[in-house]
Design a protein around this motif. Structure first.
Motif, PDB file in Angstrom:
ATOM      1  N   SER B 196     -10.451   5.411   6.938  1.00 20.95           N
ATOM      2  CA  SER B 196     -10.671   4.015   6.548  1.00 20.95           C
ATOM      3  C   SER B 196     -11.661   3.919   5.404  1.00 20.95           C
ATOM      4  N   LEU B 198     -12.106   6.223   3.152  1.00 22.86           N
ATOM      5  CA  LEU B 198     -11.383   6.643   1.952  1.00 22.86           C
ATOM      6  C   LEU B 198     -10.440   5.539   1.476  1.00 22.86           C
ATOM      7  N   THR B 199      -9.853   4.851   2.403  1.00 25.28           N
ATOM      8  CA  THR B 199      -8.955   3.757   2.024  1.00 25.28           C
ATOM      9  C   THR B 199      -9.721   2.638   1.337  1.00 25.28           C
ATOM     10  N   ALA B 200     -10.916   2.359   1.857  1.00 27.63           N
ATOM     11  CA  ALA B 200     -11.727   1.319   1.232  1.00 27.63           C
ATOM     12  C   ALA B 200     -12.117   1.720  -0.184  1.00 27.63           C
TER      13      ALA B 200
END
Lengths: 802, 222
Positions: B196, B198-200
């Protein structure tokens, strides 16, 4: 008989003497027969000397000492210290011996030699045998080497009569007597100890009680006594006839003592031995440079010179052996001056240099510590009192003594101040000129320590001149204890070692330089390259996903329940209700938050709901306002001016949120435009948080979302609490959604995309969805690749070794 | 909407600053530091203006002028808090600090108990309740899975052992099994959190690259 020169002071002594009359140094033994002296005392001494010669210890010791002490012999430090201590011990033994003989002499009031000369020796011994039995502790073992032969029977009627003729008083001695009250002390104070001579076997009988060799050679006999009593070093077991220190001299004995120069000196030494300082002064005579001593003494000089002796005897510490000068004794001194001055002058006449028996004073000082020097350095006895120096005429003083200033009292108190003076013209030790390489190798601390005493000398602590100060500097340096400032200064390094060290240092320096530079440069270049490459790849992938690969992304077929529930909650809000949008996120997450929440805000605007913006972070109010403006582009019919209220920044964090849950109307009284909330149409009917149609919290952190849930949810009474969060906070907020505490969640750009799909609009999330999927694939590939490499080759990634 | 006028200027400024921030890909440099300093300075200035005009004036000055003496309490406490700037009189600031810390701790503890502990217990129990149209088996399965995961995660942080037992220092078998299961749940959770994050970060990059791309298209006139 030829006079025997002292090996120390080189003065002439009588041949029968074993110790120098002037300096108490031990005289070398006389192997040849010496001519008879015309003096009656010399004859007597000759007899006693013959008696003492029977003792084989004295010559042996003397010979041995002469053999060990050779001229120009290098004496190490430890040997010089041992010798100094040995001299001190000998002097102490000498004092005990003197007291022993003084006791012996005080036994009957008449010396034994005198008794023997009166041919009543046998009778007196018989009487002494019946007096008292000696204590056991004074018994001498039969194997004791101290065997004192029986008194020699010498007929002395002639000399006895002449001795009686010396009983007349002299005016000079009377003067001395008047200056010393102790002289007139009553003989009754003198204690008598029994003489157990009869109980001793002839082999262990003591020597004649007035044996001059016994008196003046305690240094020779001391080692023998120590060998006898190895088990009791503390308690000295005296032979029979020895008494403790608590004795006084017999009046008549002192008479006899004073009548003879040797005896006066011996008594003086025994008296002075009770005082350490005086003892030092007595023994300092040998170290005096005495080449040019003028030996012309007058009778006044001798009389005055005896004054300090009387002073010493009257000193309070001298209780063990008080020196008493009765009238009779002073009377005896008169003929002594007549006949003995010539003898004294002959003795003082020094013609020989110092011999091998004495260690150079400077050598002693250099090799021992300061304390040892203060306790062991022989000191000039004539420096102890000014009267002594004043009694000598300047013309009579030797050259080395003329430079000596009158001893000052404060200087006398300090041991260092009585360091022997050295003539300026006398040869001094040349200052060492070290070669350059040796000076470079000298430890730094040696130089520093040498400088310390010099500074003290400059301050006046050593006023005796430069040379003693320099000598003492070596002593202080030897006793200085400190951390060496340069431990490698004294190392001996060979050329080969130097070469190897230089080669090794060169290699190490090159290795470190090359390694560090290469490592730093390599690491820097590698990191920069990798970072630039990855950044470029990520940027390219993001751009490709937004351009070329736009539309190739996988569209979500199933919508998450939390997003659907959020959409449903928004749709279920009544039109007159106001939706509170609280922003609590950092500005750095504004882009993600905008992609996530933009569709939801547009949904609210499409529903034409009232919006109240509140920010817990100061910048959030402006960011939310910007999103409203962006939503107007897609919902131009929304009347933002009347529908949107900016409540502004609300400080306090969790406390503010908790306060909001208690009472909204009391907590938020003004809007950002400083308008009362009660006067705003959208907020007029809102007293508590439960009065809002929905509460939407936009945050980027799970902790912030948890605070809102914990503090606000229990007070909502069914009002939906919706969360619009960053992707990173979604996993930790999901349990609250599962528990029903949160009505819906829109998390990350994926949630925004789902919300857009639910709404059927094309927003920014849908446009960048392909980019997100590509980057997700790229990141997953990097994570898997890095994990695989770490698993296969752990050391390459710097991981921990099992 | 195509920005014009002053908005276009700010778009160009934002574009330039974004490109300058991307220069950090080549390593730390002066340009990047300049942008960061500019960002911090602008943020601080903005914070100050917001605090003055949205906190001090409406919540302190205006009530004080209007005669509300109750605001003297926060005024005095705020004044005492200013003594923290002086090392000599910093002890005077301990009073408002004690008040803030005490109130904050009390609120945090109360919220954790009432909001998280009781709320999660209720949620764990409600997981066994089947929703409408859902088979009870699935609800039990979901609830059981959630319960096991919760207990296993708690068991992983259970470090107690029997006192005086021969196996002192070791977990019991049951706790060890649950701890091993909990380790799996925790690992999955941390992996999701990492993903998450990394996704952000990727989302932020995507937003900026989209801004750059839109700006380029804007400037190119497309």
């Amino acid at each position: 008989m030829d006079k025997r020169p002292c090996p120390i002071c080189t003065r002439q002594n009588e041949p029968q003497e074993t110790h120098c009359w002037f300096c108490h140094a031990e005289l070398p033994p006389v192997s040849t027969d010496q001519p008879q002296s015309s003096d009656w005392l010399r004859g007597l001494r000759q007899d006693q000397d013959a008696t003492s010669d029977n003792n084989p210890i004295l010559p042996a010791e003397s010979t041995e000492s002469n053999e060990t002490d050779k001229p120009d012999e290098f004496v190490p430090d430890w040997l010089s210290r041992i010798r100094s201590k040995e001299a001190v011990e000998r002097s102490e033994k000498k004092a005990q011996e003197d007291k022993y003989w003084a006791e012996k002499k005080s036994h009957s009031g008449v010396p034994d030699w005198l008794q023997s000369l009166n041919e009543d020796t046998a009778e007196i011994k018989t009487n002494n045998k019946n007096d008292s039995a000696p204590p056991d502790r004074n018994k001498v073992p039969s194997a004791s080497p101290i065997e004192e032969p029986s008194t020699t029977s010498v007929s002395g009627d002639d000399w006895l009569e002449s001795l009686k003729s010396w009983q007349s008083a002299d005016e000079t001695n009377k003067l001395i007597q008047s200056e010393n009250p102790e002289i007139t002390e009553s003989p009754a104070e003198i204690e008598f100890s029994p003489q157990p001579d009869s109980q001793v076997s002839p082999e262990i009988l003591p020597e004649p009680e007035f044996d001059l060799r016994k008196i003046f050679s305690p240094l020779v006999e001391e080692p023998v006594i120590e060998l006898e009593k190895p088990a009791e070093p503390q308690e000295v077991v005296l032979p029979e006839g020895f008494q403790p220190f608590d004795i006084t001299f017999d009046e008549t004995e002192i008479q006899e003592t004073y009548s003879q120069p040797e005896q006066v000196d011996s008594d003086l030494s025994s008296t002075v031995d009770s005082q350490p300082q005086v003892e030092l002064e007595i023994e300092s005579a040998p170290v005096l440079p005495n080449k040019n001593v003028d030996n012309q003494f007058s009778i006044e000089d001798l009389a005055i010179s005896l004054e300090p002796i009387k002073e010493y005897s009257s000193a309070p510490p001298l209780e063990s052996a008080q020196l008493i000068f009765p009238d009779d004794q002073i009377n005896v001194a008169q003929p002594l001056d007549q006949s003995g001055l010539a003898f004294l002058n002959d003795q003082i006449d020094v013609t020989q240099p110092q011999t091998d028996n004495q260690v150079e004073p400077e050598e002693i000082i250099e090799n021992v510590s300061a304390d040892e020097v203060s306790a062991e350095i022989p000191i000039n006895p004539f420096k102890g009192d000014d009267l002594l120096l004043e009694s000598f005429a300047l013309d009579d003083l030797p050259e080395w003594l003329t430079d000596v200033k009158p001893i000052e009292k404060p200087v006398k108190e300090k041991p260092r101040s009585v360091t022997p003076e050295v003539d300026d013209e006398s040869p001094r030790p040349e200052k060492g000129n070290l070669p350059v390489w040796l000076a470079a190798l000298r430890p730094v601390e040696a130089v520093e320590m040498a400088a310390m005493p010099d500074e003290k000398a400059q301050e006046g602590e050593t006023p005796d001149g430069d040379q003693p100060a320099k000598v003492m500097s070596g002593i202080s340096a030897a006793t200085f204890i400190g951390k060496p400032s340069d431990l490698g200064g004294g190392l001996k390094v060979s050329n080969r070692q130097k070469t190897n060290a230089a080669l090794l240092s060169e290699i190490a320096a090159n290795a470190e330089t090359v390694e560090e530079s290469e490592k730093n440069s390599a690491v820097g270049i590698t990191n920069t390259l990798w970072r630039s490459l990855l950044a470029l790849v990520f940027v390219v992938v993001a751009l490709l996903g937004g351009t070329i690969f736009n539309g190739y992304g996988l569209q979500p077929a199933l919508f998450p329940g939390e997003v659907v529930h959020t959409f449903d909650r928004i749709n279920s809000i009544a039109e007159e209700k106001t939706v509170l949008i609280a922003g609590d996120f950092e500005a750095g997450f504004a882009g993600e938050i905008r992609l996530t929440s933009q569709a939801l805000i547009e949904h609210i605007m499409r529903r034409n709901l009232n919006i109240a913006l509140m920010s817990i972070n100061p910048v959030d109010s402006a960011l939310l306002a910007d999103q409203i403006i962006r939503g107007l582009t897609f919902v131009p019919t929304y009347q933002a001016v009347g529908k949107v209220v900016d409540l502004g920044y609300f400080p306090g964090g969790a406390i503010a949120v908790q306060d909001l849950g208690n009472s909204f109307a009391n907590t938020v009284r003004l809007t950002a435009d400083l308008v009362a909330t009660s006067s705003v149409d959208s907020l007029m009917n809102i007293q508590n948080m439960a009065d809002f149609g929905a509460i939407i919290v936009i945050t980027d952190k799970a902790e912030t979302a948890r605070v809102w849930i914990e503090q606000l949810q229990p007070t909502l009474n069914g009002t939906p609490l919706l969360m619009v969060t960053s992707a990173q906070a979604s996993p930790l907020i999901q349990p609250y959604y599962q528990s029903g505490q949160v009505s819906g969640i829109v998390s990350g750009m994926a949630g925004g995309l789902v919300y857009e799909r639910i709404m059927g609009s094309a927003g920014e999330a849908g446009r960048n969805h392909s980019s997100l999927q590509l980057l997700s694939i790229l990141m997953a590939a990097l994570v898997l690749g890095g994990g695989f490499i770490s698993l296969v080759k752990p050391e390459s990634t710097g991981g921990k070794r099992q | 909407m195509i920005p014009t006028g002053l908005d276009l200027v700010w778009v160009i400024v934002s574009f330039i600053l974004t490109v300058l921030v991307f220069s950090y890909f080549l390593g730390d440099n002066a340009v990047y530091r300049f942008v960061m300093a500019l960002f911090i300075g602008v943020s601080a200035g903005y914070f100050a203006v917001v605090l003055i005009f949205q906190v001090i004036l409406p919540h302190l000055v205006v009530p004080l002028i209007s005669g509300n003496r109750l605001v003297l309490v926060p005024l005095v406490l705020s004044g005492l808090l200013m003594f923290k700037l002086s090392p000599r009189f910093s002890r005077m600031g301990n009073i408002p600090m004690a008040y803030l810390v005490g109130v904050g701790a009390a609120i945090a503890v109360g919220g954790a108990v009432m909001g998280t502990l009781f709320g999660q217990l209720k949620g764990a129990w409600s997981a066994f309740l089947p929703s409408s149209g859902e088979p009870p088996f699935l609800a039990y399965l979901e609830g059981g899975f959630l319960l096991i995961g919760t207990l296993a995660s708690l068991a992983y942080f259970h470090f107690n052992a029997k006192k005086g037992s021969a196996t002192s220092g070791k977990r019991t078998v049951l706790v060890a099994i649950f701890a091993w299961i909990g380790k799996i749940f925790i690992s999955i959770t941390l992996g999701v959190v990492f993903a998450s994050v990394l996704t952000a970060a990727a989302t932020a990059l995507i937003e900026r690259t989209d801004f750059i791309l839109q700006t380029i298209q804007l400037l190119a006139g497309k």
